[in-house]
Design a protein around this motif. Sequence first.
Motif, PDB file in Angstrom:
ATOM      1  N   VAL A   5       3.154  -6.528  11.883  1.00 43.10           N
ATOM      2  CA  VAL A   5       4.105  -6.740  10.789  1.00 43.10           C
ATOM      3  C   VAL A   5       3.424  -6.400   9.470  1.00 43.10           C
ATOM      4  CG1 VAL A   5       5.590  -8.387   9.579  1.00 43.10           C
ATOM      5  CG2 VAL A   5       5.274  -8.581  12.054  1.00 43.10           C
ATOM      6  N   VAL A   6       4.080  -5.577   8.669  1.00 44.13           N
ATOM      7  CA  VAL A   6       3.588  -5.254   7.330  1.00 44.13           C
ATOM      8  C   VAL A   6       4.538  -5.888   6.329  1.00 44.13           C
ATOM      9  CG1 VAL A   6       3.145  -3.425   5.650  1.00 44.13           C
ATOM     10  CG2 VAL A   6       2.437  -3.131   8.031  1.00 44.13           C
ATOM     11  N   VAL A   7       4.008  -6.792   5.530  1.00 47.03           N
ATOM     12  CA  VAL A   7       4.791  -7.545   4.546  1.00 47.03           C
ATOM     13  C   VAL A   7       4.633  -6.874   3.192  1.00 47.03           C
ATOM     14  CG1 VAL A   7       5.126  -9.804   3.465  1.00 47.03           C
ATOM     15  CG2 VAL A   7       4.345  -9.653   5.857  1.00 47.03           C
ATOM     16  N   HIS A   8       5.763  -6.501   2.586  1.00 46.13           N
ATOM     17  CA  HIS A   8       5.685  -5.804   1.300  1.00 46.13           C
ATOM     18  C   HIS A   8       6.416  -6.576   0.206  1.00 46.13           C
ATOM     19  CE1 HIS A   8       7.041  -2.935  -1.850  1.00 46.13           C
ATOM     20  NE2 HIS A   8       5.767  -2.612  -1.789  1.00 46.13           N
ATOM     21  N   GLY A   9       5.716  -6.821  -0.899  1.00 46.15           N
ATOM     22  CA  GLY A   9       6.335  -7.398  -2.078  1.00 46.15           C
ATOM     23  C   GLY A   9       6.437  -8.919  -2.028  1.00 46.15           C
ATOM     24  N   PRO A  10       6.506  -9.540  -3.207  1.00 50.21           N
ATOM     25  CA  PRO A  10       6.577 -11.008  -3.262  1.00 50.21           C
ATOM     26  C   PRO A  10       7.916 -11.602  -2.841  1.00 50.21           C
ATOM     27  CG  PRO A  10       6.659 -10.071  -5.473  1.00 50.21           C
ATOM     28  CD  PRO A  10       6.379  -8.940  -4.546  1.00 50.21           C
ATOM     29  N   THR A  32       0.839  -9.863  14.760  1.00 51.36           N
ATOM     30  CA  THR A  32      -0.237  -9.764  13.774  1.00 51.36           C
ATOM     31  C   THR A  32       0.380  -9.253  12.481  1.00 51.36           C
ATOM     32  OG1 THR A  32      -1.846  -9.208  15.496  1.00 51.36           O
ATOM     33  CG2 THR A  32      -2.471  -8.742  13.218  1.00 51.36           C
ATOM     34  N   ALA A  33       0.081  -9.917  11.373  1.00 47.80           N
ATOM     35  CA  ALA A  33       0.703  -9.540  10.095  1.00 47.80           C
ATOM     36  C   ALA A  33      -0.340  -9.248   9.040  1.00 47.80           C
ATOM     37  CB  ALA A  33       1.639 -10.650   9.617  1.00 47.80           C
ATOM     38  N   ARG A  34      -0.037  -8.292   8.182  1.00 49.91           N
ATOM     39  CA  ARG A  34      -0.900  -7.967   7.062  1.00 49.91           C
ATOM     40  C   ARG A  34      -0.037  -7.545   5.883  1.00 49.91           C
ATOM     41  NH1 ARG A  34      -5.028  -4.984   8.630  1.00 49.91           N
ATOM     42  NH2 ARG A  34      -5.620  -4.602   6.479  1.00 49.91           N
ATOM     43  N   LEU A  35      -0.614  -7.606   4.695  1.00 49.72           N
ATOM     44  CA  LEU A  35       0.094  -7.224   3.484  1.00 49.72           C
ATOM     45  C   LEU A  35       0.062  -5.715   3.309  1.00 49.72           C
ATOM     46  CD1 LEU A  35       1.475  -8.753   1.082  1.00 49.72           C
ATOM     47  CD2 LEU A  35      -0.649  -8.416  -0.180  1.00 49.72           C
ATOM     48  N   GLY A  36       1.144  -5.155   2.784  1.00 46.60           N
ATOM     49  CA  GLY A  36       1.187  -3.758   2.388  1.00 46.60           C
ATOM     50  C   GLY A  36       1.479  -3.707   0.904  1.00 46.60           C
ATOM     51  N   GLY A  37       0.632  -3.079   0.106  1.00 47.95           N
ATOM     52  CA  GLY A  37       0.774  -3.158  -1.343  1.00 47.95           C
ATOM     53  C   GLY A  37      -0.039  -4.331  -1.852  1.00 47.95           C
ATOM     54  N   THR A  38       0.062  -4.614  -3.164  1.00 47.27           N
ATOM     55  CA  THR A  38      -0.771  -5.671  -3.751  1.00 47.27           C
ATOM     56  C   THR A  38       0.016  -6.808  -4.384  1.00 47.27           C
ATOM     57  OG1 THR A  38      -0.890  -4.426  -5.829  1.00 47.27           O
ATOM     58  CG2 THR A  38      -2.647  -4.060  -4.226  1.00 47.27           C
TER      59      THR A  38
END
Length: 374
Positions: A5-10, A32-38
């Motif tokens: 899973v790629v989580v993008h944005g707040p 498994t999840a990780r952030l995409g972007g900052t």
Amino acid sequence: MKIGVVVHGPQIVDTGFAKKILGLLENYGNVTARLGGTMGRTAVIDAEMEKVIDINQKLLPSQSIDKISENSDVVILINYGKSNITGHAFGYKVFRRCKGVPELIQIERPGEPDGTVIPWNENQIDLAEKLARKLDLKVLRPSTVIKKMENDTLYNTIENETTVYRKIAGVSKNENIFLNGIVVGKSTSSEVILVAERGILKNIIGGEIKDHGVEKLGIIDLNSAVVKTGLLRRSRIHPRILERKEYNKHNSKLNISYLSHAAEDIYQLKDSDLVVTVGDDTTLVAGDILYRFKVPIIGITDGDLDKVVEEGFKTVGSMIVELESGLDDIIGNKIFLELFNGKQTMEIENLENFKSKIIQIISNTTNRYNLKYN
């Protein structure tokens, strides 16, 4: 099944849907999840989800997808754009930038009437339909999105091999326009086209250009630059304060950092004892992020503020210096050269003495300034 899973944005985190979707996906396999972007990193911290969503690397969404694809059977990109137009445009651009053809499904604007699930890889249509039913969303075929994007959105057109035009999707009037994290202008209409010549932003059709932002931005590839509009974070979420790590220092010196660019990785400064920030937007964003780590700032500003977040927080012990227009960069550069000796970090023994030196540098340039303490 291994699900990445790629989580993008707040917004997807602030609304609670990131947590809900991650829970739902656990019914289908190992997640498994990780952030995409900052920009979502602060939201993940505030939601106490940093042990669930990997926020340790600063990667673009497409880079996060490529990385997590290596050990996943399918990747779910979850996002909550300002509108379905911006959300679909985002997914379209990200999918195009990925290496190869990832097994990618996008969940966009869950909970909204126009929320959708897009199986960017048609192999995943069955799973997309199952997720759509569980989330009460519509399935949208990628061919429909691609056709609309290619017909309605001029992304890149090169003229005379030196000029690039890029139209921005889903813009509203009076919104900040960010390029690679820097405010470069403001929209004056809902039809906005960025124009770059030889890598320098020269014009914003349907908007007002901010020369100071363009100077900070420098030379870019408009084709691959990260474009955002509006607020960096739309939700009003009270920050979560984290306990600072204690270090066994051999002396009592304080570690001071210098920051003149809001697009830099501010999180790398979270262990500083104080950060000097230059520019209104840089001070606002850095102060807000570092507030969570109890790091005070000394902000050098000149009132040229673009509202980039709904609220900005600052740690107790912070000091903001308000100068006349255009002086923040001049003063900031003097502080960088005279106090930091051209380096990003320095050690000091006395904080009040350091503040006095900053005020002395300012006084040597102008007697028109205001000090605000927090």
